[in-house]
Design a protein around this motif. Structure first.
Motif, PDB file in Angstrom:
ATOM      1  N   ALA A  64       0.829  -1.203   0.000  1.00 37.91           N
ATOM      2  CA  ALA A  64       0.000   0.000   0.000  1.00 37.91           C
ATOM      3  C   ALA A  64       0.865   1.255   0.000  1.00 37.91           C
ATOM      4  O   ALA A  64       0.571   2.225  -0.707  1.00 37.91           O
ATOM      5  N   ARG A  65       1.951   1.239   0.790  1.00 37.90           N
ATOM      6  CA  ARG A  65       2.843   2.403   0.810  1.00 37.90           C
ATOM      7  C   ARG A  65       3.477   2.623  -0.556  1.00 37.90           C
ATOM      8  O   ARG A  65       3.598   3.763  -1.030  1.00 37.90           O
ATOM      9  N   GLY A  66       3.908   1.535  -1.202  1.00 35.86           N
ATOM     10  CA  GLY A  66       4.510   1.663  -2.518  1.00 35.86           C
ATOM     11  C   GLY A  66       3.544   2.227  -3.539  1.00 35.86           C
ATOM     12  O   GLY A  66       3.892   3.098  -4.343  1.00 35.86           O
ATOM     13  N   LEU A  67       2.313   1.741  -3.509  1.00 29.02           N
ATOM     14  CA  LEU A  67       1.296   2.239  -4.434  1.00 29.02           C
ATOM     15  C   LEU A  67       0.906   3.673  -4.110  1.00 29.02           C
ATOM     16  O   LEU A  67       0.668   4.487  -5.013  1.00 29.02           O
ATOM     17  N   GLY A  68       0.851   3.993  -2.809  1.00 24.19           N
ATOM     18  CA  GLY A  68       0.544   5.358  -2.401  1.00 24.19           C
ATOM     19  C   GLY A  68       1.605   6.333  -2.881  1.00 24.19           C
ATOM     20  O   GLY A  68       1.304   7.449  -3.317  1.00 24.19           O
ATOM     21  N   TYR A  69       2.862   5.895  -2.803  1.00 22.44           N
ATOM     22  CA  TYR A  69       3.951   6.726  -3.319  1.00 22.44           C
ATOM     23  C   TYR A  69       3.797   6.956  -4.815  1.00 22.44           C
ATOM     24  O   TYR A  69       3.929   8.076  -5.315  1.00 22.44           O
ATOM     25  N   LEU A  70       3.519   5.886  -5.537  1.00 20.75           N
ATOM     26  CA  LEU A  70       3.417   5.976  -6.985  1.00 20.75           C
ATOM     27  C   LEU A  70       2.287   6.920  -7.402  1.00 20.75           C
ATOM     28  O   LEU A  70       2.427   7.687  -8.361  1.00 20.75           O
ATOM     29  N   SER A 115      16.883   4.244  -4.782  1.00 22.35           N
ATOM     30  CA  SER A 115      16.200   4.669  -6.016  1.00 22.35           C
ATOM     31  C   SER A 115      14.690   4.744  -5.916  1.00 22.35           C
ATOM     32  O   SER A 115      14.055   5.443  -6.701  1.00 22.35           O
ATOM     33  N   GLY A 116      14.090   4.018  -4.949  1.00 25.48           N
ATOM     34  CA  GLY A 116      12.640   3.918  -4.970  1.00 25.48           C
ATOM     35  C   GLY A 116      12.218   3.298  -6.297  1.00 25.48           C
ATOM     36  O   GLY A 116      12.853   2.368  -6.794  1.00 25.48           O
ATOM     37  N   PRO A 117      11.172   3.832  -6.915  1.00 26.39           N
ATOM     38  CA  PRO A 117      10.746   3.311  -8.218  1.00 26.39           C
ATOM     39  C   PRO A 117      11.535   3.903  -9.387  1.00 26.39           C
ATOM     40  O   PRO A 117      11.102   3.818 -10.531  1.00 26.39           O
ATOM     41  N   GLY A 118      12.686   4.517  -9.097  1.00 27.50           N
ATOM     42  CA  GLY A 118      13.528   5.053 -10.159  1.00 27.50           C
ATOM     43  C   GLY A 118      13.210   6.484 -10.549  1.00 27.50           C
ATOM     44  O   GLY A 118      13.631   6.946 -11.613  1.00 27.50           O
ATOM     45  N   ALA A 151      11.865  -3.839  -1.369  1.00 29.97           N
ATOM     46  CA  ALA A 151      11.575  -4.719  -2.503  1.00 29.97           C
ATOM     47  C   ALA A 151      10.355  -4.252  -3.291  1.00 29.97           C
ATOM     48  O   ALA A 151      10.296  -4.402  -4.522  1.00 29.97           O
ATOM     49  N   GLU A 152       9.368  -3.681  -2.601  1.00 30.84           N
ATOM     50  CA  GLU A 152       8.163  -3.215  -3.281  1.00 30.84           C
ATOM     51  C   GLU A 152       8.498  -2.063  -4.229  1.00 30.84           C
ATOM     52  O   GLU A 152       8.035  -2.032  -5.377  1.00 30.84           O
ATOM     53  N   MET A 153       9.307  -1.126  -3.784  1.00 36.58           N
ATOM     54  CA  MET A 153       9.713  -0.016  -4.633  1.00 36.58           C
ATOM     55  C   MET A 153      10.523  -0.504  -5.826  1.00 36.58           C
ATOM     56  O   MET A 153      10.381  -0.011  -6.952  1.00 36.58           O
ATOM     57  N   LEU A 154      11.377  -1.485  -5.571  1.00 34.62           N
ATOM     58  CA  LEU A 154      12.211  -2.005  -6.653  1.00 34.62           C
ATOM     59  C   LEU A 154      11.359  -2.699  -7.715  1.00 34.62           C
ATOM     60  O   LEU A 154      11.672  -2.637  -8.907  1.00 34.62           O
ATOM     61  N   SER A 155      10.268  -3.334  -7.287  1.00 31.19           N
ATOM     62  CA  SER A 155       9.376  -3.962  -8.259  1.00 31.19           C
ATOM     63  C   SER A 155       8.709  -2.911  -9.141  1.00 31.19           C
ATOM     64  O   SER A 155       8.491  -3.133 -10.341  1.00 31.19           O
ATOM     65  N   HIS A 156       8.399  -1.749  -8.562  1.00 32.47           N
ATOM     66  CA  HIS A 156       7.841  -0.659  -9.365  1.00 32.47           C
ATOM     67  C   HIS A 156       8.886  -0.145 -10.360  1.00 32.47           C
ATOM     68  O   HIS A 156       8.561   0.165 -11.509  1.00 32.47           O
ATOM     69  N   ALA A 157      10.127  -0.033  -9.923  1.00 32.65           N
ATOM     70  CA  ALA A 157      11.192   0.431 -10.814  1.00 32.65           C
ATOM     71  C   ALA A 157      11.323  -0.493 -12.016  1.00 32.65           C
ATOM     72  O   ALA A 157      11.453  -0.046 -13.164  1.00 32.65           O
TER      73      ALA A 157
END
Length: 213
Positions: A68-74, A108-111, A134-140
């Motif tokens: 949820a945090r990763g998606l919220g960031y995106l 990098s987060g999602p790059g 790992a969640e951020m890296l998957s977005h990257a």
């Protein structure tokens, strides 16, 4: 000048958020905001936030808090951080980027910073992302489809350890990383990052009183 995401990147972000319930994005964004406030204010203010600040609800629907945090960031932070990186990169003259073909993105987060750099300097050929989340890296990895000509390497784990193993790159970028570390860790990371930069080191931090120092 416009700070709009490039179409290919916008569509890649949109695909990641497709069918994600709004409550999940709200929960993730609330958790992110609380974390940022705790990291970027004074110790006294931080104590007040922990004591009096609102809690964050569980995302539900099979979404973990980390996801949820990763998606919220995106959804909410990515466009603003991208625009901040764009603004900073506009101040960098072409002569400083001449001959640069590789970038090492620390934390990098999602790059986000690398994608802004790609728009500013399309001659980049290689990007290495170092990220503990790992969640951020998957977005990257997913957003890399927007830049098919860029060779992307993803490295997860402890940032300092991964940086020590990394090969030198033409440009090293750190966006919104230093404010998450104490002063001793900042000094070590900066020294390591500078040693890995062939042409230059780009640092981007929020302009709060605590981080401006």
């Amino acid at each position: 000048m416009s700070s709009r995401l490039p179409d290919s990147l916008f569509h890649a972000v949109e695909a990641r958020l497709d069918h994600v319930p709004l409550r999940v994005l709200r929960s993730g964004y609330a958790a992110l905001s609380k974390g940022y406030r705790e990291q970027t204010v004074s110790e006294a203010e931080r104590a007040d936030l922990i004591a009096d600040g609102p809690g964050t609800s569980a995302p539900g629907g099979g979404f973990t808090p980390a996801r949820a945090r990763g998606l919220g960031y995106l959804a909410a932070r990515f466009p603003a951080t991208y625009a901040a990186a764009q603004a900073a990169l506009r101040q960098v003259p072409d002569a400083a980027l001449a001959g640069c073909e590789s970038v090492l993105d620390l934390g990098s987060g999602p790059g986000t910073a690398t994608w802004a750099l790609m728009e500013r300097w399309p001659a980049l050929q290689q990007a290495t992302f170092l990220e503990s989340d790992a969640e951020m890296l998957s977005h990257a990895q997913a957003l890399a489809v927007a830049f098919p000509d860029l060779k992307v390497s993803l490295k997860s784990g402890d940032l300092t350890a991964r940086l020590a193993e990394a090969e030198p790159h033409d440009i090293v970028v750190m966006a919104y990383v230093l404010s998450e570390l104490d002063e001793a860790a900042q000094s070590v990371l900066l020294s390591q990052a500078w040693a890995k930069a062939k042409h230059g080191l780009l640092l981007l931090e929020p302009g709060t009183p605590e981080t401006s120092r």
